[in-house]
Write a protein that holds these residues in place. Structure first.
Motif, PDB file in Angstrom:
ATOM      1  N   SER A   1     -16.094   5.410  25.900  1.00  0.00           N
ATOM      2  CA  SER A   1     -16.543   6.265  26.996  1.00  0.00           C
ATOM      3  C   SER A   1     -17.899   6.843  26.611  1.00  0.00           C
ATOM      4  O   SER A   1     -18.147   7.133  25.438  1.00  0.00           O
TER       5      SER A   1
ATOM      6  N   SER B   1     -19.080  14.643  35.324  1.00  0.00           N
ATOM      7  CA  SER B   1     -20.034  13.589  35.042  1.00  0.00           C
ATOM      8  C   SER B   1     -21.469  14.035  35.322  1.00  0.00           C
ATOM      9  O   SER B   1     -21.811  14.343  36.440  1.00  0.00           O
TER      10      SER B   1
ATOM     11  N   THR C   1     -19.986  11.055  30.714  1.00  0.00           N
ATOM     12  CA  THR C   1     -20.805  10.348  31.707  1.00  0.00           C
ATOM     13  C   THR C   1     -19.957   9.290  32.419  1.00  0.00           C
ATOM     14  O   THR C   1     -19.965   9.207  33.634  1.00  0.00           O
ATOM     15  N   GLN C   2     -19.237   8.488  31.660  1.00  0.00           N
ATOM     16  CA  GLN C   2     -18.269   7.557  32.262  1.00  0.00           C
ATOM     17  C   GLN C   2     -17.084   7.420  31.316  1.00  0.00           C
ATOM     18  O   GLN C   2     -17.265   7.143  30.127  1.00  0.00           O
TER      19      GLN C   2
END
Ligand code: 4AD
Ligand code: MG
Length: 454
Positions: free
Chosen positions: A79, A2, A107-108
């Motif tokens: 996502s 991330s 990133t997430q």
């Protein structure tokens, strides 16, 4: 894995899907989200979106490091990712380009047990409106919001470049503006009741007499318990007001204004229009929106409806003297390929401030602009009463509280002049330009009779 993009180690420049054509043959970075993912043997086809559009990526197992392939293969929809890849022109791709994916940074990652609720299958409008904060991510909804922004910018630009001064009226007001619709009411300290404005018109009549040519642009509110596909309780209205202008000047202003907006939309949103409607027909129809627009008197519109009823083309007859209903407006607007300007309605069905027609004082010097394809009224406007005595009489006739209108009457006491203006609801315009069924899709968070969440 991330990180926040862009990755400084990567030589690839950061760009957007909209501008990706400037980088054909190069590696670029995009920051966005995974919109969809298809798998076919040793090939992955992720579709990314970044707010400016969508692009399909290609990930052959043999062409990327194993961890990149595995990461994408297991990625969940929506996502957030930064993806690096080489831009390749592809005529079959909706955006004209595809991305040969080289790397990805997540990133997430949306958890597997709580997938994104909006899928590619059909959902009902209630389900979607309840999740409007997420629904707006889908390509069609983002395309609508991009066009909305262009319409708002073009509308302001039209007036700004013609030396109109933007003057913003208050939103909290002591009295009604449009007697023809309902008000949201609230307590205002020790001053009694206040109301959310229905239109800035009365206030910009004051600023027009101060500055000549003005406009206002802001939220307006209507409290009638209406559930039609054209009605919002909160919507954005842009309103010009011009000192020394008559009804003919106003109609010219309205047609040039709409033609300018459509021109701007066609300049940059042909792809968005196709995303929304699924074809190029809408753009072809919009090409025809050029001044002059047809003008039709109320009387002639009534005759048109009488003939249509006699031929069985509309179900209910139109009663002379009444306003037009939605089916009437639909029929009238369907007779033309561009907006039609219906003028000189019976004064009785219109607001108290409209100037009577000197040729026939039972008619008002007003205009409703009806958009093509059955979208109905998108603009309403008029010349305003400039005589003090007549205006005072109208206020009394309409049982409006005279003390609230003292200041408005002052405008007819000190240097009164003929003046005219109109209002256009942005959402009605967006619905027409984008070809939408319902105005609830034209604004980020629609407010309607039974919806105030999210
Ligand atoms: O025709 P309306 O009520 O006119 C006025 O408010 C005038 N005071 C404007 C003026 O002359 N300055 O509203 C103007 C426009 C309509 O043509 C329509 O586009 C939009 O505002 N509008 C609505 N849009 C969405 N939801 C509603 N409930 C609307 N009511 C009006
Ligand atoms: Mg109206």
């Amino acid at each position: 894995m991330s990180t926040t993009a862009p990755n400084p180690e990567s030589a690839a420049p950061l760009t957007t899907i909209r501008d990706i054509g400037q980088h054909e043959g190069e590696s670029v970075q995009l920051r966005g989200w995974l919109y969809n993912l298809r798998e076919s043997g040793k090939l992955l086809f992720p579709i990314f979106r970044d707010g400016s559009g969508t692009i399909q990526g290609i990930v052959p197992k043999a062409a990327v490091p194993p961890e990149v392939f595995e990461t994408i293969k297991n990625l969940t929809l929506e996502s957030s990712v930064t993806v690096t890849g080489k831009v390749r022109a592809d005529k079959r791709a909706p955006s004209g380009y595809e991305l040969d994916v080289e790397n990805i940074d997540v990133t997430q990652r949306v958890p597997d047990d709580q997938p994104f609720p909006i899928t590619l299958k059909e959902h009902g409008p209630d389900f979607l409106m309840e999740r409007r904060h997420l629904w707006m991510r889908t390509p069609r909804q983002s395309a609508i919001l991009r066009i909305r922004a262009t319409i708002m910018r073009a509308a302001q630009e039209f007036f700004d470049t013609q030396d109109f001064v933007r003057t913003d009226p208050p939103i909290l007001t002591p009295a009604a503006c449009e007697g023809t619709s309902e008000l949201f009411e609230m307590k205002y300290f020790d001053e009694g009741n206040a109301y959310l404005t229905q239109s800035g018109q009365l206030y910009i009549e004051a600023t027009a007499l101060a500055l000549g040519k003005v406009y206002s642009f802001g939220p307006t509110f209507r409290a009638e318990k209406s559930k039609t596909r054209r009605h919002l309780t909160e919507f954005w209205m842009i309103e010009p007001e011009v000192a020394y202008a008559g009804l003919d000047d106003l109609m010219q202003l309205a047609e040039n204004f709409l033609a300018h907006i459509v021109t701007r939309v066609l300049e940059t949103h042909r792809g968005d229009l196709k995303t929304i409607t699924g074809s190029d027909d809408k753009a072809a129809r919009l090409e025809k929106i050029q001044a002059p627009f047809p003008r039709l008197s109320y009387d002639d519109a009534h005759k048109m409806l009488e003939e249509a009823h006699a031929k069985g083309l509309i179900e209910n007859p139109h009663t002379y003297g009444d306003d037009f209903g939605a089916p009437d407006e639909t029929y009238i607007s369907n007779q033309f390929d561009r907006p039609v300007m219906v003028h000189r309605y019976p004064a009785e069905v219109k607001a108290f401030y409209m100037q009577p027609d000197p040729q026939d004082p039972t008619k008002a010097l007003c205009v409703d602009v009806l958009a093509p394809e059955g979208y109905g009224e998108i603009i309403g406007g008029s010349q305003r009463i400039d005589s003090y005595d007549l205006l005072k009489q109208r206020i009394l006739d309409h049982n409006l509280p005279l003390e609230s209108f003292e200041w408005y009457l002052d405008l007819r006491k000190y240097g009164s002049v003929p003046h005219s203006g109109f209002g256009m609801g942005i959402e009605r315009c967006v619905a027409w330009v984008c070809g939408l069924e319902h105005v609830r899709e034209t604004i980020p968070f629609a407010r309607t009779l039974n919806r105030i969440y999210p």
